[in-house]
Design an enzyme around this catalytic site. Sequence first.
Site, PDB file in Angstrom:
ATOM      1  N   LYS A  59       3.455  77.361  -5.587  1.00 27.53           N
ATOM      2  CA  LYS A  59       2.196  76.905  -6.196  1.00 27.53           C
ATOM      3  C   LYS A  59       1.331  76.350  -5.073  1.00 27.53           C
ATOM      4  O   LYS A  59       1.479  75.203  -4.653  1.00 27.53           O
ATOM      5  CB  LYS A  59       2.503  75.813  -7.228  1.00 27.53           C
ATOM      6  CG  LYS A  59       1.507  75.684  -8.369  1.00 27.53           C
ATOM      7  CD  LYS A  59       0.094  75.346  -7.964  1.00 27.53           C
ATOM      8  CE  LYS A  59      -0.129  73.884  -7.663  1.00 27.53           C
ATOM      9  NZ  LYS A  59      -1.523  73.608  -7.192  1.00 27.53           N
ATOM     10  N   GLY A 110       2.408  67.216   0.376  1.00 24.77           N
ATOM     11  CA  GLY A 110       1.134  66.763  -0.166  1.00 24.77           C
ATOM     12  C   GLY A 110       1.025  65.258  -0.041  1.00 24.77           C
ATOM     13  O   GLY A 110       1.700  64.641   0.782  1.00 24.77           O
ATOM     14  N   THR A 165       1.154  61.147  -0.836  1.00 21.96           N
ATOM     15  CA  THR A 165       2.263  60.265  -1.199  1.00 21.96           C
ATOM     16  C   THR A 165       2.275  59.970  -2.704  1.00 21.96           C
ATOM     17  O   THR A 165       3.334  59.957  -3.340  1.00 21.96           O
ATOM     18  CB  THR A 165       2.169  58.968  -0.373  1.00 21.96           C
ATOM     19  OG1 THR A 165       2.444  59.330   0.991  1.00 21.96           O
ATOM     20  CG2 THR A 165       3.175  57.927  -0.817  1.00 21.96           C
ATOM     21  N   THR A 206       1.140  61.847  -5.143  1.00 25.48           N
ATOM     22  CA  THR A 206       1.623  63.043  -5.850  1.00 25.48           C
ATOM     23  C   THR A 206       3.125  63.181  -5.649  1.00 25.48           C
ATOM     24  O   THR A 206       3.846  63.585  -6.578  1.00 25.48           O
ATOM     25  CB  THR A 206       0.922  64.319  -5.332  1.00 25.48           C
ATOM     26  OG1 THR A 206      -0.457  64.040  -5.123  1.00 25.48           O
ATOM     27  CG2 THR A 206       1.065  65.458  -6.309  1.00 25.48           C
ATOM     28  N   GLU A 217       7.386  66.079   1.902  1.00 28.46           N
ATOM     29  CA  GLU A 217       6.646  65.855   3.149  1.00 28.46           C
ATOM     30  C   GLU A 217       5.311  65.259   2.744  1.00 28.46           C
ATOM     31  O   GLU A 217       4.470  65.961   2.162  1.00 28.46           O
ATOM     32  CB  GLU A 217       6.426  67.176   3.899  1.00 28.46           C
ATOM     33  CG  GLU A 217       7.699  67.909   4.289  1.00 28.46           C
ATOM     34  CD  GLU A 217       8.457  67.230   5.403  1.00 28.46           C
ATOM     35  OE1 GLU A 217       7.942  66.262   5.987  1.00 28.46           O
ATOM     36  OE2 GLU A 217       9.591  67.650   5.675  1.00 28.46           O
ATOM     37  N   CYS A 270      -1.632  65.956   8.390  1.00 26.89           N
ATOM     38  CA  CYS A 270      -0.797  64.782   8.120  1.00 26.89           C
ATOM     39  C   CYS A 270      -0.353  64.109   9.415  1.00 26.89           C
ATOM     40  O   CYS A 270      -0.068  62.919   9.431  1.00 26.89           O
ATOM     41  CB  CYS A 270       0.413  65.203   7.301  1.00 26.89           C
ATOM     42  SG  CYS A 270       1.329  66.550   8.069  1.00 26.89           S
ATOM     43  N   GLU A 295      -4.337  56.146   4.165  1.00 24.45           N
ATOM     44  CA  GLU A 295      -4.565  57.459   4.775  1.00 24.45           C
ATOM     45  C   GLU A 295      -5.959  57.941   4.395  1.00 24.45           C
ATOM     46  O   GLU A 295      -6.264  58.067   3.202  1.00 24.45           O
ATOM     47  CB  GLU A 295      -3.517  58.462   4.287  1.00 24.45           C
ATOM     48  CG  GLU A 295      -3.656  59.800   4.976  1.00 24.45           C
ATOM     49  CD  GLU A 295      -2.699  60.861   4.445  1.00 24.45           C
ATOM     50  OE1 GLU A 295      -2.565  60.968   3.210  1.00 24.45           O
ATOM     51  OE2 GLU A 295      -2.107  61.583   5.259  1.00 24.45           O
TER      52      GLU A 295
HETATM   53  P1  NDP Z   1      -1.924  66.636  -3.136  1.00 22.99           P
HETATM   54  O1  NDP Z   1      -0.758  65.747  -3.193  1.00 22.99           O
HETATM   55  O2  NDP Z   1      -3.119  66.310  -3.939  1.00 22.99           O
HETATM   56  O3  NDP Z   1      -1.525  68.114  -3.536  1.00 22.99           O
HETATM   57  C1  NDP Z   1      -0.473  68.851  -2.937  1.00 22.99           C
HETATM   58  C2  NDP Z   1      -0.046  69.960  -3.879  1.00 22.99           C
HETATM   59  O4  NDP Z   1       0.575  69.388  -5.036  1.00 22.99           O
HETATM   60  C3  NDP Z   1      -1.196  70.811  -4.407  1.00 22.99           C
HETATM   61  O5  NDP Z   1      -0.751  72.135  -4.569  1.00 22.99           O
HETATM   62  C4  NDP Z   1      -1.472  70.142  -5.733  1.00 22.99           C
HETATM   63  O6  NDP Z   1      -2.171  70.946  -6.616  1.00 22.99           O
HETATM   64  C5  NDP Z   1      -0.063  69.842  -6.212  1.00 22.99           C
HETATM   65  N1  NDP Z   1       0.021  68.797  -7.218  1.00 22.99           N
HETATM   66  C6  NDP Z   1      -0.896  67.826  -7.543  1.00 22.99           C
HETATM   67  N2  NDP Z   1      -0.429  67.048  -8.552  1.00 22.99           N
HETATM   68  C7  NDP Z   1       0.802  67.521  -8.857  1.00 22.99           C
HETATM   69  C8  NDP Z   1       1.810  67.123  -9.810  1.00 22.99           C
HETATM   70  N3  NDP Z   1       1.644  66.087 -10.621  1.00 22.99           N
HETATM   71  N4  NDP Z   1       2.960  67.822  -9.841  1.00 22.99           N
HETATM   72  C9  NDP Z   1       3.170  68.854  -9.011  1.00 22.99           C
HETATM   73  N5  NDP Z   1       2.258  69.290  -8.112  1.00 22.99           N
HETATM   74  C10 NDP Z   1       1.098  68.622  -8.020  1.00 22.99           C
HETATM   75  O7  NDP Z   1      -2.266  66.756  -1.586  1.00 22.99           O
HETATM   76  P2  NDP Z   1      -3.520  67.466  -0.949  1.00 22.99           P
HETATM   77  O8  NDP Z   1      -3.553  68.906  -1.364  1.00 22.99           O
HETATM   78  O9  NDP Z   1      -4.712  66.594  -1.188  1.00 22.99           O
HETATM   79  O10 NDP Z   1      -3.103  67.438   0.599  1.00 22.99           O
HETATM   80  C11 NDP Z   1      -3.325  66.359   1.424  1.00 22.99           C
HETATM   81  C12 NDP Z   1      -2.093  65.495   1.556  1.00 22.99           C
HETATM   82  O11 NDP Z   1      -0.987  66.251   2.024  1.00 22.99           O
HETATM   83  C13 NDP Z   1      -2.270  64.381   2.542  1.00 22.99           C
HETATM   84  O12 NDP Z   1      -1.769  63.179   2.027  1.00 22.99           O
HETATM   85  C14 NDP Z   1      -1.418  64.821   3.722  1.00 22.99           C
HETATM   86  O13 NDP Z   1      -0.970  63.771   4.529  1.00 22.99           O
HETATM   87  C15 NDP Z   1      -0.313  65.534   3.051  1.00 22.99           C
HETATM   88  N6  NDP Z   1       0.344  66.447   3.990  1.00 22.99           N
HETATM   89  C16 NDP Z   1       1.602  66.137   4.452  1.00 22.99           C
HETATM   90  C17 NDP Z   1       2.219  66.950   5.387  1.00 22.99           C
HETATM   91  C18 NDP Z   1       3.606  66.655   5.892  1.00 22.99           C
HETATM   92  O14 NDP Z   1       4.230  67.560   6.431  1.00 22.99           O
HETATM   93  N7  NDP Z   1       4.121  65.445   5.761  1.00 22.99           N
HETATM   94  C19 NDP Z   1       1.548  68.130   5.922  1.00 22.99           C
HETATM   95  C20 NDP Z   1       0.243  68.361   5.380  1.00 22.99           C
HETATM   96  C21 NDP Z   1      -0.331  67.525   4.437  1.00 22.99           C
HETATM   97  P3  NDP Z   1      -3.775  70.715  -6.744  1.00 22.99           P
HETATM   98  O15 NDP Z   1      -4.349  71.198  -5.471  1.00 22.99           O
HETATM   99  O16 NDP Z   1      -4.120  71.527  -7.884  1.00 22.99           O
HETATM  100  O17 NDP Z   1      -3.958  69.245  -6.964  1.00 22.99           O
END
Ligand code: NDP
Length: 481
Positions: free
Chosen positions: A173, A226, A228, A230, A248, A282, A385
């Site tokens: 997804k 994604g 923290t 979420t 992650e 990130c 962040e």
């Molecule tokens: P989000 O947490 O908003 O979303 C990540 C993914 O999860 C998206 O596909 C999102 O869909 C999906 N999602 C959202 N809500 C849910 C839920 N309740 N259940 C399951 N899936 C869900 O992150 P962002 O897309 O805004 O990305 C930025 C974040 O990612 C930053 O905090 C960054 O630090 C982190 N990140 C961490 C990395 C690491 O390796 N540690 C690497 C890269 C980024 P939708 O887009 O539809 O909301």
Amino acid sequence: MKRVLNFIGGELRPPSAGGYLPDVDPATGEEIARVADSDASDVDAAVAAASRAFPAWRKTAAEERSRLLMRLADLVEENFDELALLESQDSGKPVALARRLDVPRAIRNFRFFATAILHAETRCHPMDGEALNYTLRQPVGVAGLISPWNLPLYLLTWKIAPAVAAGNCCVAKPSELTPLTADRLAELVREAEIPPGVVNVVHGRGAAAGRALTSHPGVPLISFTGGTKTGADVMAAAGPLFKKVSLELGGKNPNIVFADADLEAAVATSISSSFANQGEICLCGSRIFVERTIYDEFLDRFVEKTKNLRVGDPRDPATEVGALISEAHLRKVAGYLDLAKEEGGRILCGGRRPPELPGRLAGGAFLEPAVVVGLECSGRVMQEEIFGPVVTVTPFDSPDEAVAYANGSRYGLSASVWTRDLAKAHRVAAAIDCGTVWVNTWLLRDLRVPFGGMKESGVGREGGFDSLDFFTEAKNVCIKL
Ligand code: NDP
């Protein structure tokens, strides 16, 4: 207008409820595609397709799985230019960055895990003539893979490659904000003749499609990258079903520059670690700490270079900073600059919309990279962040103080340390609470090493055999002699 469909059982399928979401080019504000707004029934169909494919795929010889993934890597390489353009258009990142980082890494991800499985070994524990134990590593089943918008193809393939190489089938997804390269990858999966159902992609919102995946009883494993907050939702949904979970999450990474560092290298790399991908990585070092004796000199050079960064059209190969992911995200990032002023900080440069952008980009989510000083480490700007082109710079007086600042965060993803003193580098690296420390460099990635975060930056490690361990179950077989 292009419609981005789900990829289920080897076929492109519209979402069952028929709804679509707009996919916007953040550099222009224009809609460029409509993406499937999938729900639980689409996820059910994808999990069913993956479950059907699993018995045959798990039995497919490692050499054959490897051959198919190498073929997929070749196809990604053959479509390099198109994928780089799609990634840039969808996310706002400079096309030069997509060419340098995102697409090459996607290719490496597939080649790395396609070959790693050919070298897998297992452990044996003999019991002094009484019995022999050996460990089988077996695929888990259907893997749920959820990835964000900042490095869409890079992070999606970082999950698909080890999951499938290890013999699992998957339902991915991607973020609905950046679905285009995942959509193209699905076509390449078909072209590579990977059996239908081994890789499935369901598009849509996290709250609907993502949630349906994390709470699906037929998905025993979730790999999530994604935010923290979420991540906590994912854990809450997956926990009661006892899924294997890898998270992650976010970061607020320290970048520590000691007085004995190679200053030119420290400044140049700190520009990248602060502003690469508009600061939307990130691993970006968003909190810079500089030893007081070189603070002014570092700051002068750093601000000068920041002002010279070329902000603008992501399609222009000379652009260094593109558009943020969306207007809404830009407002959030700009809100932190207002907050910085309220918290007593000074913005030394940036933080405005660039004044001279061509008309095509008038509606784009652009922000000049900003350098902020004068903040308390405990304030919100230095604790939360921001995930944008905003960096804080703070002086320190001793290694202990630098480490205390670095660790004074609820995150613990990565850190950079700049020094010519090797003993100090070792001491400081060992003292920082985070998953990765770079000394005199940043974002230098060897795919074999463990990767992940401490504290609120994540749970578990991926990379190399850590990934293959995560995507398999260990089973001990004990044979009485
Ligand atoms: P989000 O947490 O908003 O979303 C990540 C993914 O999860 C998206 O596909 C999102 O869909 C999906 N999602 C959202 N809500 C849910 C839920 N309740 N259940 C399951 N899936 C869900 O992150 P962002 O897309 O805004 O990305 C930025 C974040 O990612 C930053 O905090 C960054 O630090 C982190 N990140 C961490 C990395 C690491 O390796 N540690 C690497 C890269 C980024 P939708 O887009 O539809 O909301």
